[in-house]
Design an enzyme around this catalytic site. Structure first.
Site, PDB file in Angstrom:
ATOM      1  N   CYS A 170       0.861  -1.184   0.000  1.00 57.69           N
ATOM      2  CA  CYS A 170       0.000   0.000   0.000  1.00 57.69           C
ATOM      3  C   CYS A 170       0.897   1.233   0.000  1.00 57.69           C
ATOM      4  O   CYS A 170       2.076   1.148  -0.351  1.00 57.69           O
ATOM      5  CB  CYS A 170      -0.994  -0.018   1.154  1.00 57.69           C
TER       6      CYS A 170
ATOM      7  N   ASN B  13       2.154   1.485   4.417  1.00 57.17           N
ATOM      8  CA  ASN B  13       2.397   0.238   5.164  1.00 57.17           C
ATOM      9  C   ASN B  13       2.030   0.371   6.644  1.00 57.17           C
ATOM     10  O   ASN B  13       2.648  -0.277   7.510  1.00 57.17           O
ATOM     11  CB  ASN B  13       3.841  -0.242   4.995  1.00 57.17           C
TER      12      ASN B  13
ATOM     13  N   CYS C 218      -1.697   1.001   7.328  1.00 56.93           N
ATOM     14  CA  CYS C 218      -3.152   0.736   7.406  1.00 56.93           C
ATOM     15  C   CYS C 218      -3.548  -0.505   6.600  1.00 56.93           C
ATOM     16  O   CYS C 218      -3.820  -1.568   7.163  1.00 56.93           O
ATOM     17  CB  CYS C 218      -3.950   1.943   6.901  1.00 56.93           C
ATOM     18  N   ARG C 219      -3.589  -0.384   5.279  1.00 60.49           N
ATOM     19  CA  ARG C 219      -4.187  -1.445   4.458  1.00 60.49           C
ATOM     20  C   ARG C 219      -3.320  -2.695   4.334  1.00 60.49           C
ATOM     21  O   ARG C 219      -3.804  -3.811   4.543  1.00 60.49           O
ATOM     22  CB  ARG C 219      -4.535  -0.908   3.070  1.00 60.49           C
ATOM     23  N   SER C 220      -2.038  -2.521   3.968  1.00 51.35           N
ATOM     24  CA  SER C 220      -1.239  -3.742   3.723  1.00 51.35           C
ATOM     25  C   SER C 220      -0.924  -4.515   5.009  1.00 51.35           C
ATOM     26  O   SER C 220      -0.925  -5.751   4.971  1.00 51.35           O
ATOM     27  CB  SER C 220       0.006  -3.454   2.883  1.00 51.35           C
TER      28      SER C 220
ATOM     29  N   ASP D 274      -8.379   3.969   0.705  1.00 46.21           N
ATOM     30  CA  ASP D 274      -7.434   4.407   1.736  1.00 46.21           C
ATOM     31  C   ASP D 274      -8.221   4.947   2.936  1.00 46.21           C
ATOM     32  O   ASP D 274      -8.944   5.931   2.810  1.00 46.21           O
ATOM     33  CB  ASP D 274      -6.552   5.503   1.131  1.00 46.21           C
TER      34      ASP D 274
HETATM   35  P1  4NP Z   1      -1.893   2.944   3.953  1.00 49.11           P
HETATM   36  O1  4NP Z   1      -2.564   4.307   4.479  1.00 49.11           O
HETATM   37  O2  4NP Z   1      -1.276   3.228   2.601  1.00 49.11           O
HETATM   38  O3  4NP Z   1      -3.049   2.013   3.859  1.00 49.11           O
HETATM   39  O4  4NP Z   1      -0.866   2.540   4.988  1.00 49.11           O
HETATM   40  C1  4NP Z   1      -1.886   5.529   4.524  1.00 49.11           C
HETATM   41  C2  4NP Z   1      -0.997   5.766   5.540  1.00 49.11           C
HETATM   42  C3  4NP Z   1      -0.347   6.994   5.619  1.00 49.11           C
HETATM   43  C4  4NP Z   1      -0.606   7.966   4.670  1.00 49.11           C
HETATM   44  C5  4NP Z   1      -1.497   7.713   3.637  1.00 49.11           C
HETATM   45  C6  4NP Z   1      -2.136   6.491   3.574  1.00 49.11           C
HETATM   46  N1  4NP Z   1       0.039   9.230   4.784  1.00 49.11           N
HETATM   47  O5  4NP Z   1      -0.278  10.104   3.974  1.00 49.11           O
HETATM   48  O6  4NP Z   1       0.893   9.412   5.661  1.00 49.11           O
END
Ligand code: 4NP
Length: 159
Positions: A7, A10, A12-14, A123
């Site tokens: 993702c 790294n 939240c989703r993955s 997201d």
């Molecule tokens: P992820 O979510 O890609 O599912 O881990 C996010 C985590 C952090 C950010 C964006 C999405 N950020 O902008 O910091």
């Protein structure tokens, strides 16, 4: 067989996909046959634990993400993993862009394995709690589909 979930951050989703998929592998009796990891395209959160909202939502379903730490996608991942599964189209484009010539890994959106062609895992980072529940539902469905495919590959006679 080795599976890498990808993702953006790294956190939240993955990592949620990693935790859910590990549990589904255990339920399927395949945990010893499949290696699982997750990573992010970006480096902002390297070394951090999963987002507390993702960890809490997973915990409510009996899944522990506390041991996971964020890392960034690396060149070696393209040799090491059989599947690189992206959460959304931006992640997928970044994986494909970094993919070296001759790389034989399967690269696609993870939700292709849930029968949702071309659909992202949204997201949840800037949204509310519901977004984290939705991530869990989506990655659970895709995990089952991926396990069906992996089981067939592991059981297929070698040619
Ligand atoms: P992820 O979510 O890609 O599912 O881990 C996010 C985590 C952090 C950010 C964006 C999405 N950020 O902008 O910091």
């Amino acid at each position: 067989m080795r599976v890498l979930f990808v993702c953006l951050g790294n956190i939240c989703r993955s990592p949620t996909a990693e935790g859910v998929f590990r549990r589904e592998l255990e339920v399927a009796g395949l945990a010893h046959r499949v290696e699982v990891d997750s990573c992010g395209i970006g480096a902002w959160h390297v070394g951090k634990s999963p987002d507390p909202r993702a960890a809490a939502a997973a915990r409510r379903r009996g899944i522990d993400l506390s041991e996971l730490r964020a890392r960034q996608l690396a060149a070696e991942d393209f040799q090491r993993f059989d599947y690189l599964l992206a959460m959304d189209h931006d992640n997928l484009a970044a994986v494909r862009q970094q993919c070296p010539d001759g790389c034989r890994a399967h690269i696609s959106l993870f939700l292709d394995f849930a029968g949702h062609a071309d659909r992202p895992v949204p997201d949840p980072y800037y949204g509310g709690e519901h977004g984290f529940e939705e991530v869990l539902d989506l990655v659970d469905a895709a995990s089952r589909g991926l396990i069906d495919e992996i089981r067939q590959r592991l059981e297929a006679p070698r040619s």
